[in-house]
Write a protein that holds these residues in place. Structure first.
Motif, PDB file in Angstrom:
ATOM      1  N   PHE A 101       0.925  -1.179   0.067  1.00 47.92           N
ATOM      2  CA  PHE A 101       0.227  -0.104  -0.048  1.00 47.92           C
ATOM      3  C   PHE A 101       0.911   1.275  -0.095  1.00 47.92           C
ATOM      4  O   PHE A 101       0.548   2.383  -0.704  1.00 47.92           O
ATOM      5  N   ALA A 102       1.932   1.195   0.671  1.00 48.26           N
ATOM      6  CA  ALA A 102       3.132   2.253   0.662  1.00 48.26           C
ATOM      7  C   ALA A 102       3.577   2.637  -0.555  1.00 48.26           C
ATOM      8  O   ALA A 102       3.668   3.811  -1.235  1.00 48.26           O
ATOM      9  N   GLY A 103       4.073   1.492  -1.369  1.00 52.06           N
ATOM     10  CA  GLY A 103       4.719   1.815  -2.660  1.00 52.06           C
ATOM     11  C   GLY A 103       3.599   2.137  -3.757  1.00 52.06           C
ATOM     12  O   GLY A 103       3.857   3.017  -4.393  1.00 52.06           O
ATOM     13  N   PHE A 104       2.346   1.812  -3.434  1.00 54.37           N
ATOM     14  CA  PHE A 104       1.131   2.086  -4.377  1.00 54.37           C
ATOM     15  C   PHE A 104       1.032   3.312  -4.241  1.00 54.37           C
ATOM     16  O   PHE A 104       0.567   4.091  -5.293  1.00 54.37           O
ATOM     17  N   ALA A 105       0.682   3.953  -2.968  1.00 58.57           N
ATOM     18  CA  ALA A 105       0.588   5.274  -2.769  1.00 58.57           C
ATOM     19  C   ALA A 105       1.649   6.128  -3.461  1.00 58.57           C
ATOM     20  O   ALA A 105       1.007   6.987  -4.059  1.00 58.57           O
ATOM     21  N   LEU A 106       2.693   5.812  -3.216  1.00 58.39           N
ATOM     22  CA  LEU A 106       3.792   6.636  -3.846  1.00 58.39           C
ATOM     23  C   LEU A 106       3.755   6.477  -5.464  1.00 58.39           C
ATOM     24  O   LEU A 106       3.552   7.519  -6.004  1.00 58.39           O
ATOM     25  N   ALA A 107       3.261   5.438  -6.051  1.00 64.08           N
ATOM     26  CA  ALA A 107       3.198   5.274  -7.467  1.00 64.08           C
ATOM     27  C   ALA A 107       2.090   6.071  -7.770  1.00 64.08           C
ATOM     28  O   ALA A 107       2.025   6.909  -8.953  1.00 64.08           O
ATOM     29  N   LEU A 108       0.757   6.111  -7.020  1.00 64.53           N
ATOM     30  CA  LEU A 108      -0.420   6.901  -7.494  1.00 64.53           C
ATOM     31  C   LEU A 108       0.124   8.512  -7.523  1.00 64.53           C
ATOM     32  O   LEU A 108      -0.330   9.077  -8.488  1.00 64.53           O
ATOM     33  N   VAL A 109       0.492   8.931  -6.736  1.00 67.61           N
ATOM     34  CA  VAL A 109       0.998  10.231  -6.499  1.00 67.61           C
ATOM     35  C   VAL A 109       1.909  10.820  -7.630  1.00 67.61           C
ATOM     36  O   VAL A 109       1.793  11.512  -8.385  1.00 67.61           O
ATOM     37  N   VAL A 110       2.855   9.837  -7.866  1.00 68.54           N
ATOM     38  CA  VAL A 110       4.015  10.129  -8.919  1.00 68.54           C
ATOM     39  C   VAL A 110       3.189   9.753 -10.261  1.00 68.54           C
ATOM     40  O   VAL A 110       3.208  10.856 -11.469  1.00 68.54           O
ATOM     41  N   GLY A 111       2.427   9.027 -10.574  1.00 74.07           N
ATOM     42  CA  GLY A 111       1.654   8.649 -11.733  1.00 74.07           C
ATOM     43  C   GLY A 111       0.573   9.820 -12.163  1.00 74.07           C
ATOM     44  O   GLY A 111       0.476  10.101 -13.077  1.00 74.07           O
ATOM     45  N   VAL A 112      -0.250  10.135 -11.055  1.00 72.14           N
ATOM     46  CA  VAL A 112      -1.215  11.269 -11.170  1.00 72.14           C
ATOM     47  C   VAL A 112      -0.438  12.566 -11.737  1.00 72.14           C
ATOM     48  O   VAL A 112      -0.798  13.122 -12.791  1.00 72.14           O
ATOM     49  N   LEU A 113       0.639  12.829 -11.053  1.00 67.64           N
ATOM     50  CA  LEU A 113       1.291  14.045 -11.686  1.00 67.64           C
ATOM     51  C   LEU A 113       1.799  14.217 -12.847  1.00 67.64           C
ATOM     52  O   LEU A 113       1.964  14.975 -13.849  1.00 67.64           O
ATOM     53  N   ILE A 114       2.476  12.889 -13.194  1.00 67.02           N
ATOM     54  CA  ILE A 114       2.966  12.865 -14.653  1.00 67.02           C
ATOM     55  C   ILE A 114       1.742  12.735 -15.491  1.00 67.02           C
ATOM     56  O   ILE A 114       1.906  13.500 -16.605  1.00 67.02           O
ATOM     57  N   GLY A 115       0.641  12.040 -15.403  1.00 69.03           N
ATOM     58  CA  GLY A 115      -0.371  11.970 -16.319  1.00 69.03           C
ATOM     59  C   GLY A 115      -0.845  13.272 -16.590  1.00 69.03           C
ATOM     60  O   GLY A 115      -1.352  13.877 -17.648  1.00 69.03           O
ATOM     61  N   LEU A 116      -1.230  14.245 -15.372  1.00 66.56           N
ATOM     62  CA  LEU A 116      -1.547  15.450 -15.632  1.00 66.56           C
ATOM     63  C   LEU A 116      -0.696  16.371 -16.301  1.00 66.56           C
ATOM     64  O   LEU A 116      -1.299  17.266 -17.172  1.00 66.56           O
ATOM     65  N   ALA A 117       0.545  16.364 -16.063  1.00 66.40           N
ATOM     66  CA  ALA A 117       1.667  17.037 -16.851  1.00 66.40           C
ATOM     67  C   ALA A 117       1.536  16.671 -18.268  1.00 66.40           C
ATOM     68  O   ALA A 117       1.663  17.602 -19.199  1.00 66.40           O
ATOM     69  N   VAL A 118       1.596  15.533 -18.581  1.00 69.98           N
ATOM     70  CA  VAL A 118       1.647  14.847 -19.936  1.00 69.98           C
ATOM     71  C   VAL A 118       0.362  15.438 -20.964  1.00 69.98           C
ATOM     72  O   VAL A 118       0.541  15.883 -21.931  1.00 69.98           O
ATOM     73  N   SER A 119      -0.703  15.262 -20.288  1.00 66.08           N
ATOM     74  CA  SER A 119      -1.856  15.813 -20.990  1.00 66.08           C
ATOM     75  C   SER A 119      -2.214  17.262 -21.229  1.00 66.08           C
ATOM     76  O   SER A 119      -2.827  17.838 -21.850  1.00 66.08           O
ATOM     77  N   ARG A 120      -1.512  17.876 -19.856  1.00 66.02           N
ATOM     78  CA  ARG A 120      -1.634  19.220 -20.082  1.00 66.02           C
ATOM     79  C   ARG A 120      -0.486  20.119 -21.047  1.00 66.02           C
ATOM     80  O   ARG A 120      -0.969  20.974 -21.987  1.00 66.02           O
ATOM     81  N   PHE A 121       0.686  19.499 -21.332  1.00 64.06           N
ATOM     82  CA  PHE A 121       1.584  20.006 -22.142  1.00 64.06           C
ATOM     83  C   PHE A 121       1.910  19.048 -23.100  1.00 64.06           C
ATOM     84  O   PHE A 121       2.475  18.223 -23.116  1.00 64.06           O
ATOM     85  N   ARG A 122       1.629  19.301 -24.385  1.00 65.98           N
ATOM     86  CA  ARG A 122       1.649  18.562 -25.764  1.00 65.98           C
ATOM     87  C   ARG A 122       3.356  18.260 -25.809  1.00 65.98           C
ATOM     88  O   ARG A 122       3.645  17.243 -26.355  1.00 65.98           O
ATOM     89  N   PRO A 123       3.968  19.504 -25.811  1.00 75.45           N
ATOM     90  CA  PRO A 123       5.532  19.099 -26.144  1.00 75.45           C
ATOM     91  C   PRO A 123       6.018  17.651 -24.993  1.00 75.45           C
ATOM     92  O   PRO A 123       6.987  17.092 -25.540  1.00 75.45           O
ATOM     93  N   LEU A 124       5.559  18.086 -23.867  1.00 77.83           N
ATOM     94  CA  LEU A 124       6.154  17.165 -23.098  1.00 77.83           C
ATOM     95  C   LEU A 124       5.556  15.604 -23.421  1.00 77.83           C
ATOM     96  O   LEU A 124       6.223  14.811 -23.083  1.00 77.83           O
ATOM     97  N   ARG A 125       4.434  15.573 -23.795  1.00 78.55           N
ATOM     98  CA  ARG A 125       3.870  14.280 -24.452  1.00 78.55           C
ATOM     99  C   ARG A 125       4.811  13.847 -25.605  1.00 78.55           C
ATOM    100  O   ARG A 125       5.110  12.536 -25.446  1.00 78.55           O
ATOM    101  N   SER A 126       5.169  14.616 -26.421  1.00 81.18           N
ATOM    102  CA  SER A 126       5.669  14.363 -27.540  1.00 81.18           C
ATOM    103  C   SER A 126       7.250  13.848 -26.901  1.00 81.18           C
ATOM    104  O   SER A 126       7.985  12.958 -27.586  1.00 81.18           O
ATOM    105  N   ALA A 127       7.735  14.403 -25.868  1.00 80.88           N
ATOM    106  CA  ALA A 127       9.127  13.956 -25.451  1.00 80.88           C
ATOM    107  C   ALA A 127       9.163  12.739 -24.553  1.00 80.88           C
ATOM    108  O   ALA A 127      10.061  11.881 -24.875  1.00 80.88           O
TER     109      ALA A 127
END
Length: 292
Positions: A101-127
């Motif tokens: 649960f601790a590892g999944f919680a950390l992965a959830l925070v990291v995954g959500v931040l990356i997912g939001l950033a990638v969906s927000r900035f098109r150049p980041l998605r391309s990169a």
């Protein structure tokens, strides 16, 4: 007069009984329907368990391997029940689930931040879009030598690999969910004046939840696999855990105990999967796309 009053009382009691009968019948039908749904959901699982046990025993009877190496359910199940009754077993489960649960919680925070950033900035998605997909395809065990080089034989090494295994799937699920948000909802959000964080918390993320839950489910599967590999490879001061118990059973050539803990790993995975399936069905019903 007394006879008239008595007849009136009987008449009233009869009416009350007639009114209660439909209500009781309705309650009985509801109970029967619930019982029927429970049975229809349970019997396939029971049948699958019976088929697996019979097939397992048939393989043992075929003499494919010695029972010392590959014991049947008649020997493994009693060992499993004995393990479940020991305090050491529950300590191992507690340690493993805390890590999970601790590892999944950390992965959830990291995954959500990356997912939001990638969906927000098109150049980041391309990169880094292809990089996220590539990370999903990498076996988690590949990262453990590097994790132990970075963190040594510690909890941090296990957490590092869990995050690398689960976060890309979570980020990918969130990004895909955001991509499929109805454009009319986005226009409605603009008309309502949703900006910044509210645009995501009140519109984007709720609309992307169905696919996001699928990403969470896949992320948990990667996190669970990474954790099991980590506990088998990274033995932290012989700390009791499910992976440590599996390693000990292998070193002692105790096939019955080894198979018992394999069953435990399988059961925990099934229980978590049932939870995610329930969450997925609940979301589908709320979105009006369920066939139930």
């Amino acid at each position: 007069m007394p006879e008239t009053t008595e007849r009136e009382n009987r008449h009233v009691q009869g009416l009350d009984a007639l009114e209660l009968q439909p209500a009781r019948g309705k309650d009985d039908r509801n109970i029967a329907q619930v019982a029927g749904r429970i049975w229809s959901a349970t019997w396939p699982k029971l049948a699958a368990i019976a088929i697996v046990l019979l097939s397992w025993q048939a393989v043992v009877w075929s003499g494919w391997r010695s029972e010392f190496v590959f014991p049947g359910p008649d020997k493994v199940l009693p060992t499993l029940f004995n393990e479940v009754t020991t305090p050491e077993f529950w300590t191992a489960v507690q340690v493993t689930m805390q890590r999970a649960f601790a590892g999944f919680a950390l992965a959830l925070v990291v995954g959500v931040l990356i997912g939001l950033a990638v969906s927000r900035f098109r150049p980041l998605r391309s990169a880094i879009g292809s990089l996220i997909t590539g990370l999903q395809t990498m076996p988690s065990i590949v990262w453990f030598p590097f994790a132990m080089l970075l963190y040594g034989i510690t909890e941090s090494a296990i957490m590092f690999v869990i995050v690398l295994g689960a976060a890309p799937s979570i980020a990918g699920g969130l990004t895909s969910g955001i991509d499929y948000v109805n454009p009319s909802l986005l226009r409605a959000g603009q008309v309502m004046g949703l900006r910044g964080i509210q645009h995501y918390t009140l519109l984007i993320v709720p609309a992307a939840l169905p696919m996001f839950v699928s990403g969470l489910k896949q992320g948990w599967a990667f996190a669970w696999r990474s954790l099991m590999a980590g506990e088998l490879l990274v033995i932290i001061n012989q700390q009791n855990s499910i992976g440590w118990a599996l390693s000990q059973a292998r070193q002692l050539n105790d096939a019955e105990r080894l198979l018992s803990y394999i069953i435990i790993v399988l059961v925990i995975g099934i229980v978590i999967d049932v939870f995610f399936n329930w969450a997925d069905r609940a979301l589908r019903r709320r979105w009006g796309v369920s066939q139930d």
